[in-house]
Scaffold this active site. Structure first.
Site: not given
Ligand code: DHB
Length: 315
Positions: A43, A73-75, A134, A169
């Site tokens: 993660k 999710m907000g990491l 993200c 990514k």
């Protein structure tokens, strides 16, 4: 037959877990190591531990988005110190390559530099995927769409060499001019691989309740799964045509069976990640994909992944 490579790191299979699906703590990572996933992918990790966004923040299955997941999710993650310990433990348990993932928040370049330096200093990870895409941080844009800072990030971060090969990514791009600009930045850097694509920003509405379905960012989040596959294939192909075989491509977006994986292979992906497929089917999805892909390669007369890579036919 299914062995492949990312940069010069050897993988025993073509598919592995995408970041963010049940890979935040050691127990989950151990289960991935024991599955048929070809890599243990982590993660995205920040310098400090984070709890993430308020609930509800994750829709695994809903008729509103068939075949998809939706999250903000907000990491949430355990922070770099705990994650370095996870790497150390996993190294005792598995020979599989380990792909770490880093993310920067307030100062993405500085924080990623610090994170990558720590991982390289430890010397145990095989790959580091730096997350530039993200969509879920309140008040922040997606780094991968800001080409000026993207250039600085990719150039500087890819230079932090060590045991791990560095990759990025990327968010989904939609226009040829974007692919050309990003490919040029990548080719002028020391980048070893890209992962394409991250989730697609979206808004899911439940008409029965006249309401959003997740709480953060007024219901906006990232879509994964079936909706993504054509866009992900397009991104993989666009990069495959531009990266001259110098930078490995990991395809991700809507892969849930061997046939999907074969499509990404034809488009030019060196390997694939599975996110929503794993959320829906569990860890057995990797063995299923590998068994099905082997059969499809055989049916099509290919003796290996390498023989089929990029071999898309055109009308
Ligand atoms: C999160 C979501 C993403 O799509 C990503 O790439 C990283 C983190 C998240 O909200 O935690």
């Amino acid at each position: 037959m299914l062995s492949t490579q990312i940069a010069n790191i050897k993988l025993d299979g073509y598919a592995f877990n995408a970041s963010g699906i049940n890979n935040e703590v050691l127990k989950q990572l151990e289960k991935i190591a024991q599955s048929d996933s070809a890599v243990v992918m982590f993660k995205s990790c920040s310098l400090e531990p984070r709890k993430g966004n308020p609930n509800p923040k994750y829709i695994v299955k809903s008729d509103l988005i068939p075949g998809c997941t939706f999250n903000s999710m907000g990491l949430p993650n355990k922070g770099i110190e705990a994650n370095l310990e996870f790497i150390q433990e996993l190294k005792k348990q598995t020979q599989k390559p380990i792909c770490f993932s880093t993310v920067g928040l307030e100062n993405p370049l500085q924080e990623n530099l610090e994170l990558v330096q720590k991982v390289q200093a430890q010397g145990l990870a095989d790959l580091i995927e730096i997350n530039l895409s993200c969509p879920n941080i309140e008040g922040e844009g997606i780094l991968g769409y800001d080409f000026k800072s993207l250039k600085t990030m990719i150039t500087e971060l890819s230079q932090v060499q060590g045991s791990a090969k560095i990759g990025f990514k990327l968010p989904p791009y939609t226009d040829v001019t974007q692919f050309s600009q990003v490919a040029e930045i990548l080719l002028n850097s020391k980048t070893s691989f890209i992962t394409s694509i991250n989730t697609l920003p979206g808004l899911v509405i439940d008409p029965k309740k006249a309401s959003t379905v997740i709480k953060p960012k007024n219901g906006q989040g990232g879509l994964g799964g079936d909706f993504l596959k054509p866009l992900a294939l397009y991104n993989v192909r666009q990069f495959y045509e531009r990266l001259e075989g110098k930078i490995s491509i990991i395809g991700v977006g809507g892969i849930k069976n061997g046939s999907d994986a074969f499509e990404f292979l034809l488009a030019g992906a060196d390997s694939v990640q599975v996110g929503t497929g794993m959320a829906h089917e569990g860890l057995g999805v990797f063995e299923k994909i590998h068994t099905e892909l082997s059969a499809i390669l055989q049916e099509n007369g290919f003796g290996s992944v390498g023989e089929a890579k990029g071999r898309l036919k055109f009308l």
